[in-house]
Enzyme design. Structure first.
Site, PDB file in Angstrom:
ATOM      1  N   VAL A  11       0.821  -1.207   0.000  1.00 51.72           N
ATOM      2  CA  VAL A  11       0.000   0.000   0.000  1.00 51.72           C
ATOM      3  C   VAL A  11       0.861   1.266   0.000  1.00 51.72           C
ATOM      4  CG1 VAL A  11      -1.625   1.351   1.397  1.00 51.72           C
ATOM      5  CG2 VAL A  11      -2.025  -1.071   1.026  1.00 51.72           C
ATOM      6  N   LYS A  35      15.050  -2.697   2.286  1.00 48.97           N
ATOM      7  CA  LYS A  35      14.006  -2.256   1.349  1.00 48.97           C
ATOM      8  C   LYS A  35      14.329  -0.855   0.839  1.00 48.97           C
ATOM      9  CE  LYS A  35       9.497  -4.222   2.167  1.00 48.97           C
ATOM     10  NZ  LYS A  35       8.188  -4.120   2.767  1.00 48.97           N
ATOM     11  N   THR A 121      -5.349  -0.234   7.637  1.00 49.55           N
ATOM     12  CA  THR A 121      -6.686  -0.640   8.085  1.00 49.55           C
ATOM     13  C   THR A 121      -6.663  -0.765   9.608  1.00 49.55           C
ATOM     14  OG1 THR A 121      -6.964  -1.850   6.019  1.00 49.55           O
ATOM     15  CG2 THR A 121      -8.447  -2.437   7.835  1.00 49.55           C
ATOM     16  N   ASN A 208     -14.677  -5.027   3.206  1.00 51.45           N
ATOM     17  CA  ASN A 208     -13.974  -6.306   3.123  1.00 51.45           C
ATOM     18  C   ASN A 208     -14.837  -7.455   3.651  1.00 51.45           C
ATOM     19  OD1 ASN A 208     -11.782  -5.351   1.846  1.00 51.45           O
ATOM     20  ND2 ASN A 208     -10.329  -5.601   3.518  1.00 51.45           N
ATOM     21  N   LEU A 250     -18.235 -13.773  -7.438  1.00 53.33           N
ATOM     22  CA  LEU A 250     -19.105 -14.951  -7.441  1.00 53.33           C
ATOM     23  C   LEU A 250     -18.370 -16.152  -8.023  1.00 53.33           C
ATOM     24  CD1 LEU A 250     -22.752 -13.861  -8.409  1.00 53.33           C
ATOM     25  CD2 LEU A 250     -21.808 -14.366  -6.159  1.00 53.33           C
ATOM     26  N   ALA A 252     -16.714 -19.383  -7.373  1.00 48.56           N
ATOM     27  CA  ALA A 252     -16.520 -20.360  -6.297  1.00 48.56           C
ATOM     28  C   ALA A 252     -15.087 -20.867  -6.341  1.00 48.56           C
ATOM     29  CB  ALA A 252     -17.500 -21.507  -6.476  1.00 48.56           C
ATOM     30  N   CYS A 260      -5.568  -9.365   3.630  1.00 52.82           N
ATOM     31  CA  CYS A 260      -6.655  -8.490   4.102  1.00 52.82           C
ATOM     32  C   CYS A 260      -7.902  -9.226   4.601  1.00 52.82           C
ATOM     33  CB  CYS A 260      -7.029  -7.501   3.006  1.00 52.82           C
ATOM     34  SG  CYS A 260      -5.706  -6.315   2.713  1.00 52.82           S
ATOM     35  N   LYS A 320      -3.671 -15.121  -4.906  1.00 57.83           N
ATOM     36  CA  LYS A 320      -4.383 -14.864  -6.160  1.00 57.83           C
ATOM     37  C   LYS A 320      -3.328 -14.592  -7.236  1.00 57.83           C
ATOM     38  CE  LYS A 320      -5.100  -9.926  -5.684  1.00 57.83           C
ATOM     39  NZ  LYS A 320      -6.030  -8.848  -5.765  1.00 57.83           N
TER      40      LYS A 320
END
Ligand SMILES: NC(=O)c1ccc[n+]([C@@H]2O[C@H](COP(=O)([O-])OP(=O)(O)OC[C@H]3O[C@@H](n4cnc5c(N)ncnc54)[C@H](O)[C@@H]3O)[C@@H](O)[C@H]2O)c1
Length: 444
Positions: A11, A35, A121, A208, A250, A252, A260, A320
């Site tokens: 972020v 970093k 968050t 979320n 949607l 599955a 998160c 992902k």
């Protein structure tokens, strides 16, 4: 206009680079010295499409700086953004230790009035607490405002999401400070919603939790499809065409993961406990997801009995595609279960192998591509829908594997093509393909 950003993770770094791209002077500070060194040299320590090019350009054009001295970052800053991690405590609550440390070092460095913008968050009430914390440290003649500006970008499309945000949420009890932060975002040309601080904090958690609910809901329907013989792809398509429902979230699958949804749903649950409110749906969402993550493992156990000594390949580890983030990834849980069974595991992920190897070391074999991973395997688990996996030639599974048994947690392939390719194919919420022959041969 001078901006400082505390924290150069997914972020903070995207925020800093995008503000620089918009023409602001940005100084980013992180406690991780390696970093900062890498970033100062134009090397991006995280995988985020388009980020490294933009980083290099803004460094070269002199609008972007990195420092490991918090005082350097604060010195000229008109706005100080905090984007440090807020991971999960053991009891599920949000760990605000990094935030408190950042606030303490800002407090020590502030030598003029400041607007502190919290992007991390954080539970409802945190912005107010931070303001009090700062007021107790800074010289009494200084004025400090704390503005909530939760972030909604998705890893893997962080830059795109920043420039095309659906909305920018700005929560401020000091309206002047809120308007000033809104003005900062004007060049992005995105819709801004201004609220009080507590509402802004809750918008993030509610969003979320709602998306996590949609995922757990469709996963429950998928499980019901397996019991009833319906097909989840058709059911989800039919539902999603209703505009009141919408087709996003949607799909599955094997459950949500990442940095998160898992921690934010649990932190929200903790918050409800604090207020003695029983948020029933949220509890179920969390429970359904943890059960869903075990689905493929249970299917494999049911088929094989024991997985001891079986050669298995796991394709895709990141939570992902298009990211190297493996935090709470369903694949990590699967690998842990498979190791518990003493399976012989090879893994392939186009971006996350380094992080997987930091976690599992020599317990796994790290393949450079899908071909090498699946060679000689008794079973393949598909855990992330990377294009390298969705576009993989199905004919190669029977060619390279000992037996082409696929457990697909992301419904990457059509049932007909799997059948034609001769795969024994288990997916989520759809009928299993070519199972009977496999069962016979496994019994032999
Ligand atoms: N990753 C996402 O997709 C995403 C999306 C929306 C919101 N968020 C939220 O944004 C926040 C940051 O998430 P992230 O994924 O970028 O985290 P991250 O773990 O990738 O990065 C956090 C960075 O903060 C640095 N840091 C820790 N303490 C510090 C300090 N005192 N001063 C300066 N730097 C410090 C760490 O070294 C690290 O580089 C979290 O609250 C998260 O929930 C994340």
């Amino acid at each position: 206009m001078e901006i400082a950003v505390f924290g150069t993770g997914y972020v903070g770094l995207v925020t800093g680079v995008c503000f620089a791209e918009m023409g602001y002077n940005v100084t980013c500070f992180d406690i991780d010295g390696d970093k900062i060194t890498a970033l100062s040299e134009g090397n991006c320590p995280i995988y985020e499409p388009g980020l490294e090019e933009m980083l290099k350009r803004n460094l070269a054009e002199g609008r972007l700086y990195f420092t490991n001295e918090s005082t350097n970052a604060c010195r000229k800053a008109d706005y100080i953004f905090i984007a440090v991690g807020t991971p999960e405590n053991e009891d599920g609550s949000a760990n605000l230790g990094y935030l408190d440390a950042a606030v303490a070092s800002i407090g020590k460095s502030l030598d003029r009035d400041g607007v502190i913008v919290i992007k991390s968050t954080v539970p409802v009430g945190t912005n107010e607490r931070v303001r009090k914390q700062l007021e107790a440290i800074i010289p009494s003649e200084l004025r400090v405002s704390v503005v909530s500006n939760p972030e909604f970008l998705r890893e893997g499309s962080g830059i795109l999401d920043t420039f095309h945000a659906d909305r920018i949420v700005i929560g401020a009890d000091d309206h002047e400070a809120g308007r000033a932060v809104a003005k900062l975002y004007e060049p992005f040309g995105r819709p801004v919603i201004q609220t009080d601080v507590r509402s802004a904090e809750l918008i993030k958690y509610a969003s979320n939790a709602f998306l996590a609910t949609k995922i757990s809901f469709i996963n429950e329907i998928a499980n019901l499809c397996e019991h009833t013989g319906a097909n989840i792809e058709d059911v989800a398509k039919g539902m999603g065409m209703d505009h009141r429902i919408g087709s996003q979230f949607l799909n599955a699958g094997i459950g949500y993961g990442g940095s998160c949804f898992p921690k934010d749903t649990k932190a929200l649950e903790k918050l409800t406990e604090y207020y003695d409110y029983d948020f029933k749906i949220l509890r179920s969402v969390i429970e359904v997801n943890s059960r869903q993550k075990q689905q493929l493992f249970h299917k494999a156990k049911e088929l094989f009995g024991s997985l001891q000594g079986k050669r298995v390949a796991v394709l895709g580890i990141a939570f992902k595609p298009h990211t190297d983030d493996i935090r709470e990834a369903p694949a990590v849980e699967l690998i842990t279960s498979l190791l518990g069974e003493q399976a012989d595991i090879s893994v392939y992920d186009p971006a996350a192998s380094g992080k997987v190897s930091d976690l599992f070391g020599s317990k796994l074999y790290y393949a450079e591509n899908a071909d090498t991973a699946i060679k000689g395997a008794d079973a393949v688990f598909i855990m992330t829908e990377w294009p390298q996996i969705t576009e993989y030639d199905l004919g190669r599974y029977p060619l390279l594997m000992r037996q082409p048994i696929i457990f697909d947690g992301r419904n990457c392939y059509g049932l007909e093509e799997a059948e034609t390719a001769g795969l024994t194919y288990f997916s989520i919420g759809r009928k299993a393909v070519n199972v009977h022959d496999t069962l016979k041969s496994l019994k032999r």
